[in-house]
Every structure is written in structure tokens, then in C-alpha cells.
Scaffold this motif. Structure first.
Motif, PDB file in Angstrom:
ATOM      1  N   TRP A 125     -13.184 -20.149 -15.621  1.00 45.97           N
ATOM      2  CA  TRP A 125     -12.704 -18.928 -16.273  1.00 45.97           C
ATOM      3  C   TRP A 125     -13.869 -18.063 -16.739  1.00 45.97           C
ATOM      4  CZ3 TRP A 125     -13.370 -17.252 -21.346  1.00 45.97           C
ATOM      5  CH2 TRP A 125     -12.604 -16.137 -21.718  1.00 45.97           C
ATOM      6  N   SER A 126     -14.902 -18.690 -17.304  1.00 46.33           N
ATOM      7  CA  SER A 126     -16.069 -17.943 -17.786  1.00 46.33           C
ATOM      8  C   SER A 126     -16.767 -17.224 -16.636  1.00 46.33           C
ATOM      9  CB  SER A 126     -17.054 -18.890 -18.481  1.00 46.33           C
ATOM     10  OG  SER A 126     -16.460 -19.505 -19.602  1.00 46.33           O
ATOM     11  N   TYR A 127     -16.901 -17.906 -15.509  1.00 45.27           N
ATOM     12  CA  TYR A 127     -17.507 -17.257 -14.341  1.00 45.27           C
ATOM     13  C   TYR A 127     -16.615 -16.123 -13.851  1.00 45.27           C
ATOM     14  CZ  TYR A 127     -19.449 -16.619  -9.673  1.00 45.27           C
ATOM     15  OH  TYR A 127     -20.008 -16.070  -8.532  1.00 45.27           O
ATOM     16  N   GLY A 128     -15.307 -16.343 -13.877  1.00 42.99           N
ATOM     17  CA  GLY A 128     -14.378 -15.307 -13.453  1.00 42.99           C
ATOM     18  C   GLY A 128     -14.464 -14.065 -14.312  1.00 42.99           C
TER      19      GLY A 128
ATOM     20  N   GLN B 100     -17.441 -12.063 -13.153  1.00 47.36           N
ATOM     21  CA  GLN B 100     -17.284 -11.451 -11.838  1.00 47.36           C
ATOM     22  C   GLN B 100     -15.972 -10.680 -11.687  1.00 47.36           C
ATOM     23  OE1 GLN B 100     -19.726 -11.455  -9.904  1.00 47.36           O
ATOM     24  NE2 GLN B 100     -21.018 -13.140 -10.575  1.00 47.36           N
ATOM     25  N   GLU B 101     -15.209 -10.573 -12.778  1.00 53.48           N
ATOM     26  CA  GLU B 101     -13.918  -9.891 -12.762  1.00 53.48           C
ATOM     27  C   GLU B 101     -12.970 -10.510 -11.739  1.00 53.48           C
ATOM     28  OE1 GLU B 101     -14.669  -5.752 -12.224  1.00 53.48           O
ATOM     29  OE2 GLU B 101     -15.499  -5.484 -14.241  1.00 53.48           O
ATOM     30  N   LEU B 102     -12.866 -11.837 -11.829  1.00 53.01           N
ATOM     31  CA  LEU B 102     -11.979 -12.608 -10.963  1.00 53.01           C
ATOM     32  C   LEU B 102     -10.980 -13.366 -11.819  1.00 53.01           C
ATOM     33  CD1 LEU B 102     -14.684 -14.189  -8.603  1.00 53.01           C
ATOM     34  CD2 LEU B 102     -13.174 -12.279  -8.021  1.00 53.01           C
ATOM     35  N   SER B 103      -9.816 -13.628 -11.296  1.00 52.82           N
ATOM     36  CA  SER B 103      -8.868 -14.491 -11.993  1.00 52.82           C
ATOM     37  C   SER B 103      -9.301 -15.939 -11.834  1.00 52.82           C
ATOM     38  CB  SER B 103      -7.458 -14.314 -11.420  1.00 52.82           C
ATOM     39  OG  SER B 103      -7.387 -14.853 -10.113  1.00 52.82           O
ATOM     40  N   LEU B 104      -8.765 -16.788 -12.682  1.00 52.91           N
ATOM     41  CA  LEU B 104      -9.106 -18.209 -12.621  1.00 52.91           C
ATOM     42  C   LEU B 104      -8.813 -18.786 -11.249  1.00 52.91           C
ATOM     43  CD1 LEU B 104      -9.970 -20.829 -14.075  1.00 52.91           C
ATOM     44  CD2 LEU B 104      -7.593 -21.098 -14.815  1.00 52.91           C
ATOM     45  N   TYR B 105      -7.728 -18.359 -10.626  1.00 49.93           N
ATOM     46  CA  TYR B 105      -7.332 -18.915  -9.333  1.00 49.93           C
ATOM     47  C   TYR B 105      -8.215 -18.411  -8.193  1.00 49.93           C
ATOM     48  CZ  TYR B 105      -3.212 -19.989 -12.102  1.00 49.93           C
ATOM     49  OH  TYR B 105      -2.377 -20.450 -13.080  1.00 49.93           O
TER      50      TYR B 105
ATOM     51  N   PRO C 222     -12.473 -20.497  -7.405  1.00 49.97           N
ATOM     52  CA  PRO C 222     -12.886 -21.522  -6.435  1.00 49.97           C
ATOM     53  C   PRO C 222     -13.196 -20.988  -5.046  1.00 49.97           C
ATOM     54  CG  PRO C 222     -10.991 -22.268  -7.704  1.00 49.97           C
ATOM     55  CD  PRO C 222     -11.183 -20.821  -8.025  1.00 49.97           C
ATOM     56  N   PHE C 223     -12.636 -19.841  -4.680  1.00 50.38           N
ATOM     57  CA  PHE C 223     -12.840 -19.277  -3.348  1.00 50.38           C
ATOM     58  C   PHE C 223     -14.028 -18.312  -3.305  1.00 50.38           C
ATOM     59  CE2 PHE C 223      -8.301 -20.158  -3.944  1.00 50.38           C
ATOM     60  CZ  PHE C 223      -8.094 -21.077  -2.914  1.00 50.38           C
TER      61      PHE C 223
ATOM     62  N   PHE D   3     -20.020 -26.453  -2.261  1.00 52.72           N
ATOM     63  CA  PHE D   3     -20.577 -27.661  -2.868  1.00 52.72           C
ATOM     64  C   PHE D   3     -20.377 -27.670  -4.384  1.00 52.72           C
ATOM     65  CE2 PHE D   3     -24.206 -24.782  -3.242  1.00 52.72           C
ATOM     66  CZ  PHE D   3     -24.689 -25.069  -4.495  1.00 52.72           C
ATOM     67  N   CYS D   4     -20.237 -26.483  -5.005  1.00 52.34           N
ATOM     68  CA  CYS D   4     -19.962 -26.429  -6.448  1.00 52.34           C
ATOM     69  C   CYS D   4     -18.584 -27.010  -6.753  1.00 52.34           C
ATOM     70  CB  CYS D   4     -20.046 -24.994  -6.952  1.00 52.34           C
ATOM     71  SG  CYS D   4     -21.704 -24.294  -6.936  1.00 52.34           S
ATOM     72  N   ASN D   5     -17.613 -26.669  -5.919  1.00 56.57           N
ATOM     73  CA  ASN D   5     -16.271 -27.239  -6.091  1.00 56.57           C
ATOM     74  C   ASN D   5     -16.282 -28.737  -5.880  1.00 56.57           C
ATOM     75  OD1 ASN D   5     -14.791 -24.783  -6.624  1.00 56.57           O
ATOM     76  ND2 ASN D   5     -15.025 -24.262  -4.465  1.00 56.57           N
ATOM     77  N   VAL D   6     -17.022 -29.183  -4.867  1.00 53.70           N
ATOM     78  CA  VAL D   6     -17.104 -30.624  -4.585  1.00 53.70           C
ATOM     79  C   VAL D   6     -17.769 -31.355  -5.746  1.00 53.70           C
ATOM     80  CG1 VAL D   6     -18.113 -32.370  -3.064  1.00 53.70           C
ATOM     81  CG2 VAL D   6     -17.119 -30.294  -2.087  1.00 53.70           C
TER      82      VAL D   6
END
Length: 256
Positions: A200-203, A206-211, A214-215, A220-223
């Protein structure tokens, strides 16, 4: 690098030895196993307080969660490396004290590996994967997220107190039940919900939603996050089962 490494190598074993010495004087009737277990839990709790405090300082200092820097994000990792090595030895020492026949050291070591394989794997991943990632591979980015990972240690003092109370058969006390609630709460917040919070903090940056996050981050960050959260979910399920048995147990019958 060398100064925090040397400091950690002296501080954590030294604190363990000091606690053990003090308990030997103040609790002479305690067994070696009891003294070693309590000393180990004290050291773990102190490390957890230091890590959590460092994490909070880093988080509060990094307005930009991707690019802002704080020296603790690197230096405390080096201070933590000796603790991980010490902690593996301390766990082995506790196992050896619990074993009545200490002549068969290989058997003790094999039992130690069998009982603690998940925790040993956890320590090995930190030493051989997370340390290189945090100190070299991530470059100049992500001190905020390192601080978040440090705060995961907030639940450790409550886990340690619970183990001590179990060791001395104090599961029936109010303190044990209150500590159990605090353990579950801090573990859930700082070891599981921590990961959605970082996304959420990264979102927000970058003005991104939580969902969407991950995309929009490297695969590798997700992994890596999946590998980090998986054992936490497993341990949390064990804590929940213990709590359910504790609060679901029928009250002791009173004598007429």
C-alpha cells in the motif's frame, strides 16, 4: 560494517552470559536448562526491541518510501548478523541441556535439527539471501521497506514471555492469557498485515491501488515477499491453535 559486526558479536553472547551468570546467583535452584532458556529469551527480546526501534526510526525518516535513506537500514543489518549465528548456537545449547544423556552429541545435534528445521531455515535465509539483498543487490533503494521488516520483531518479546511462562507451568495465570492476546495481535499486525502495508505504501507513492502494486513491481519482489510471509502464516496458525485450546478449555472444577 566491521564496527557493527564486532559490536553484535560481543553484545549478544555477552548479554546471554551476563543473564546466565545473574540467574545462577539469584536462582541457584534452577536447572541449567531453565537458566539457558530464560537467558536466550531475554537476549531475543532485547534484540527485538532494538530492531523494532530501529525500524520505527527508519520508517518515520523516509518520506519517499523508495528513495529516502537512513544509515540504520544498513548498519543494523550488520549488527544483526552475529545475533543470527549466536541464536542458532543458543537454541542448540538449550536442546543439549534438555537432554539428560549428554554423551551422544550427534544424537543431540540430530534432534536439534529435526525440532528446529523451520527456524534454522529462517535464519539461513536471512543470512545468505536477505543480507546480500539488503546490503548490496537493492542498491540505493528501499530503506523504508527494510525498516518495515525490522518492526516484524515487535511480537518477539511476547512470544518469549509466553515460552517462559510455559516452562514454569504458568499457563493458568491471567498474565499468560493477556500475553497470549498481545502475542496474537502484534504477530498479526507486524508479521502478516505488514506486507499489505508495504504494498500500500508503494502504491501511494506511485498512485496505484493495492491490487495494482503486485503487477507493477519486479517479479522477484513478489516471490521474496511470498517466501517471507509463508512461515509467518504457518507460525500464526500455530499460535491461533494454542490460543483456541487455552480459551476453549473448560474451567477447573472447584472443590465442594
Amino acid at each position: 560494517m566491521l564496527l557493527p559486526l564486532a559490536g553484535g558479536a560481543l553484545f549478544f553472547p555477552g548479554l546471554f552470559a551476563l543473564c546466565n551468570w545473574w540467574l545462577r546467583r539469584e536462582r541457584p535452584r534452577w536447572s541449567d536448562s531453565d537458566r539457558a532458556m530464560v537467558s536466550t529469551r531475554v537476549v531475543s527480546s532485547v534484540q527485538a526491541v532494538l530492531a523494532t526501534g530501529s525500524g520505527i526510526i527508519i520508517i518515520r525518516s523516509c518520506r519517499n518510501v523508495l528513495r529516502d535513506r537512513h544509515w540504520l537500514a544498513r548498519e543494523y543489518v550488520w549488527f544483526l548478523v552475529p545475533y543470527m549465528i549466536y541464536d542458532i548456537y543458543a537454541m542448540y545449547l538449550c536442546e543439549s541441556y534438555r537432554t539428560e544423556d549428554r554423551r551422544h552429541s550427534f544424537t543431540i545435534f540430530r534432534n536439534f535439527l529435526s525440532k528446529n528445521r523451520l527456524m534454522i531455515t529462517h535464519h539461513a535465509v536471512i543470512l545468505f539471501i536477505l543480507v546480500p539483498v539488503t546490503q548490496t543487490l537493492r542498491g540505493e533503494l528501499g530503506d523504508f521497506f527494510v525498516g518495515c521488516i525490522f518492526t516484524a520483531e515487535l511480537s518477539t518479546p511476547f512470544v518469549s514471555l509466553g515460552r517462559i511462562l510455559i516452562q514454569f507451568k504458568q499457563q493458568h495465570t491471567l498474565l499468560y492469557k493477556v500475553n497470549g492476546i498481545l502475542t496474537l495481535t502484534t504477530f498479526l499486525a507486524c508479521r502478516i498485515l505488514l506486507f499489505p502495508y508495504m504494498y500500500w505504501s508503494y502504491g501511494q507513492l506511485q498512485e496505484l491501488s493495492l491490487y495494482q502494486v503486485p503487477f507493477h513491481i519486479p517479479f522477484f519482489c513478489n516471490v521474496a515477499n511470498a517466501f517471507l510471509i509463508a512461515p509467518q502464516i504457518y507460525w500464526f496458525s500455530l499460535l491461533c491453535k494454542k490460543a483456541f485450546r487455552l480459551f476453549d478449555a473448560p474451567p477447573a472444577k472447584k472443590d465442594d
